[in-house]
Design an enzyme around this catalytic site. Structure first.
Site, PDB file in Angstrom:
ATOM      1  N   ASP A 159      -0.383  -5.794   0.283  1.00 58.77           N
ATOM      2  CA  ASP A 159      -1.647  -6.071  -0.393  1.00 58.77           C
ATOM      3  C   ASP A 159      -1.479  -7.367  -1.169  1.00 58.77           C
ATOM      4  O   ASP A 159      -0.402  -7.636  -1.721  1.00 58.77           O
ATOM      5  CB  ASP A 159      -2.019  -4.935  -1.356  1.00 58.77           C
ATOM      6  CG  ASP A 159      -2.447  -3.670  -0.636  1.00 58.77           C
ATOM      7  OD1 ASP A 159      -3.146  -3.781   0.379  1.00 58.77           O
ATOM      8  OD2 ASP A 159      -2.087  -2.576  -1.104  1.00 58.77           O
ATOM      9  N   CYS A 215       0.863  -1.180   0.000  1.00 58.72           N
ATOM     10  CA  CYS A 215       0.000   0.000   0.000  1.00 58.72           C
ATOM     11  C   CYS A 215       0.900   1.231   0.000  1.00 58.72           C
ATOM     12  O   CYS A 215       1.806   1.336   0.841  1.00 58.72           O
ATOM     13  CB  CYS A 215      -0.901  -0.003   1.232  1.00 58.72           C
ATOM     14  SG  CYS A 215      -1.858   1.521   1.417  1.00 58.72           S
TER      15      CYS A 215
END
Length: 153
Positions: free
Chosen positions: A59, A52
């Site tokens: 992620d 992120c």
């Protein structure tokens, strides 16, 4: 990216360090042995990760890349190394998914390409990102990408 196999050879078959970023990664292409035939090639990446860009937290996504090659195929080891390099990359889901698709199109010049990014929920919201170069080719079998949409448990 390498456009010419004669420059430096392939990464395939030799020890290759993990690239630190997508910009440092080298994608190799090889000649398509069937350039006169329309067919679909698929790569499924069930453990794709990036960071992120705001929090630095990881992620996770499943990526499905489908393409109808023309003169070139992507060499799979170089693709794996390129995709792995995103583990250090701070980018939003949309950016990662579309960037990968556009990079492959620039390298391969395929007849058609699509990428589906099926991202796991972050902040309670799953984000799925889809991009393609145009209409699918007539007569090419285009199976479902096989990744179900997210359903809360």
């Amino acid at each position: 990216m390498t456009d010419d196999l004669s420059r430096g050879g392939l990464q395939l078959g030799q020890p290759t360090p993990l690239p630190r970023s997508p910009e440092e990664a080298r994608l190799d292409r090889v000649p398509n042995p069937h350039p006169d035939t329309d067919y679909l090639a698929r790569f499924t990446v069930p453990e794709f990760t990036s960071l992120c860009p705001v929090t630095g937290q990881p992620d996770f996504a499943t990526l499905v890349i489908d393409y109808v090659p023309d003169r070139w195929l992507v060499e799979s080891k170089s693709l794996k190394l390129y995709l792995t390099s995103f583990r250090n990359e701070g980018a939003f889901h949309e950016d990662c998914t579309v960037k990968i698709g556009k990079t492959l199109v620039a390298l391969l010049e395929p007849r058609w390409l699509r990428i589906g990014g099926y991202w796991y929920p972050r902040g309670g919201i799953p984000i799925d990102v889809f991009w393609q170069t145009g209409e699918p080719l007539k007569g090419v079998w285009l199976p479902d990408q096989g990744v179900p949409t997210y359903r809360a448990r």
